[in-house]
Scaffold this motif. Structure first.
Motif, PDB file in Angstrom:
ATOM      1  N   UNK A 102      94.433  61.747   7.028  1.00  0.00           N
ATOM      2  CA  UNK A 102      95.123  60.644   7.696  1.00  0.00           C
ATOM      3  C   UNK A 102      95.560  59.649   6.621  1.00  0.00           C
ATOM      4  N   UNK A 103      96.368  58.677   7.020  1.00  0.00           N
ATOM      5  CA  UNK A 103      96.801  57.646   6.070  1.00  0.00           C
ATOM      6  C   UNK A 103      95.591  56.832   5.631  1.00  0.00           C
ATOM      7  N   UNK A 104      95.415  56.688   4.313  1.00  0.00           N
ATOM      8  CA  UNK A 104      94.224  56.046   3.767  1.00  0.00           C
ATOM      9  C   UNK A 104      94.402  54.529   3.753  1.00  0.00           C
ATOM     10  N   UNK A 105      94.199  53.918   4.894  1.00  0.00           N
ATOM     11  CA  UNK A 105      94.314  52.471   5.028  1.00  0.00           C
ATOM     12  C   UNK A 105      92.940  51.831   4.819  1.00  0.00           C
ATOM     13  N   UNK A 106      92.887  50.510   4.615  1.00  0.00           N
ATOM     14  CA  UNK A 106      91.579  49.842   4.505  1.00  0.00           C
ATOM     15  C   UNK A 106      90.681  50.093   5.709  1.00  0.00           C
ATOM     16  N   UNK A 161      84.830  54.422  -4.630  1.00  0.00           N
ATOM     17  CA  UNK A 161      85.277  55.768  -5.010  1.00  0.00           C
ATOM     18  C   UNK A 161      86.720  56.041  -4.614  1.00  0.00           C
ATOM     19  N   UNK A 162      87.203  55.419  -3.521  1.00  0.00           N
ATOM     20  CA  UNK A 162      88.543  55.718  -3.023  1.00  0.00           C
ATOM     21  C   UNK A 162      89.528  54.569  -3.205  1.00  0.00           C
ATOM     22  N   UNK A 163      89.046  53.402  -3.657  1.00  0.00           N
ATOM     23  CA  UNK A 163      89.986  52.307  -3.909  1.00  0.00           C
ATOM     24  C   UNK A 163      91.001  52.709  -4.957  1.00  0.00           C
ATOM     25  N   UNK A 334     106.179  52.774  -5.150  1.00  0.00           N
ATOM     26  CA  UNK A 334     105.015  53.489  -4.620  1.00  0.00           C
ATOM     27  C   UNK A 334     104.006  52.506  -4.058  1.00  0.00           C
ATOM     28  N   UNK A 335     103.557  52.781  -2.848  1.00  0.00           N
ATOM     29  CA  UNK A 335     102.392  52.099  -2.300  1.00  0.00           C
ATOM     30  C   UNK A 335     101.215  53.050  -2.468  1.00  0.00           C
TER      31      UNK A 335
END
Length: 374
Positions: A102-106, A161-163, A334-335
């Motif tokens: 899925x889209x990796x949003x906060x 780890x994913x930021x 790029x975002x």
């Protein structure tokens, strides 16, 4: 109610923390650079990471439990112990699916970290329910405090780890994950007492400490072997990096060198447009739309045929429906999970860049002598 006197082995406590570290590093490393991999490989990597992280939570818990010493003989229910392992793997797998499909949003990162924290708690208390000949008695303070720590530290681990998916952040995320797993176990155990209960109904076959130790040791060896395997990948340069290092700078991006005549239609008249004049090509059903500096034209080529003709001449496929002329791109934006190519001085819409192609497109455009990184 008479509580039993319990003691813990310091050596096995230390080993359980090592298992948590190794499992965290293995699982987070297995999900590295998944956006560049084919879908099947991506699914396999996520599944293996779920086994490493979820199984590591289970192994850490029972390595520490093997060090639990009580004045009575006690056993484990084999079925409940197995359910505790499966629950940890499945719950962690659900969190990883959210992160990578899925889209990796906060919100998604926070939710996934919270789910993993819940998975640690579920695994711990199901595993404790598997004790036979004695029963765990919990205090509300221990349950609440360990729950807050589990969820909070797992959210922190996922944000670290994913930021930014760098090697440094993966290592820092590993420590956060290991601290979360170990803290939950030992905080929960600190608020737990045990009472003898010889007449407990059995759910599955009984399993002694010796049998459990064999299973835990075997799974720990698997995790350590997987850790060794993923550790080697940090020492080997990616194939794309090797190939770009071996190329001369001017050849690192193949700009269109020969014009391809693209058959288009304008007001019912067939015209041929040079590929060097094309900004980008967009799929439109079984046909395509060709965008130039001044107009949009209909082309009878399907996108597969356009790819076959234009990619060898230097075009880039930024999306399954878009082919872009890199020589006409003015700016790349790029975002975190999206990208787009902007064409200067035109009213044409930007060309989107899919997540799986973000890194390749950015590297290709950055290799141009006049490129400015996004």
């Amino acid at each position: 109610m008479d509580f039993l006197n319990v003691h813990h082995s310091g050596f096995l406590i230390a080993m359980s923390c090592v298992v948590a570290l190794v499992a965290g590093f293995t699982g987070l490393s297995l999900t590295r650079d998944l956006s560049e991999k084919p879908m099947f490989q991506k699914k396999v990597s996520v599944a293996l990471a779920a086994v490493a992280l979820g199984g590591g939570i289970w192994a850490m818990h029972f390595v520490a439990m093997l060090g639990l010493q009580m004045p009575i003989l006690f056993f484990y229910d084999a079925a409940i112990t197995l359910v505790s392992a499966l629950s940890a793997i499945l719950i962690v797998g659900a969190a990883l699916i959210l992160m990578h499909f899925t889209a990796r949003t906060p919100t998604i990162i926070t939710l996934a970290g919270g789910i993993v924290g819940i998975g640690i708690l579920v695994m711990h208390y199901i595993g404790m329910a598997g004790l036979e000949m004695c029963r765990a008695v919990y205090t509300p303070t221990g349950v609440i405090f360990s729950s807050i720590v589990a969820i909070g530290l797992c959210i922190l681990a996922f944000w670290v780890a994913y930021g930014q998916r760098t090697n440094r952040n993966i290592v820092l995320g590993t420590f956060c994950f290991a601290i979360a797993v170990a803290s939950v176990h030992f905080l929960a155990m600190a608020g737990t007492n045990f009472v003898a209960e010889p007449d407990v109904a059995e759910f599955g076959p009984s399993m002694s400490n010796e049998t459990l130790a064999l299973g835990v040791i075997f799974f720990s060896f698997v995790i350590f072997g997987a850790c060794l395997w993923v550790s080697v990948t940090y020492l080997v340069a990616p194939r794309s990096a090797k190939s770009s290092a071996n190329k001369a700078p001017e050849n690192s991006l193949d700009l269109p060198t020969t014009d391809v005549q693209v058959p288009c239609e304008r007001d019912g008249t067939k015209v041929f447009v040079r590929s060097s004049d094309v900004l980008f090509v967009r799929a439109d059903g079984h046909y395509t739309q060709v965008y130039t500096q001044d107009e949009r034209l209909f082309c009878a080529w399907p996108v597969t045929e356009a790819s076959k003709r234009l990619l060898p001449s230097g075009f880039l496929q930024t999306h399954r429906s878009y082919l872009v002329n890199p020589g006409r791109i003015a700016r790349f934006e790029r975002t975190k999970d999206k990208g787009r190519c902007i064409f200067d001085g035109t009213d044409m819409p930007p060309a989107p860049v899919s997540r799986s192609k973000l890194k390749a497109i950015q590297d290709a455009l950055a290799a141009q002598a006049s490129a400015l990184r996004a």
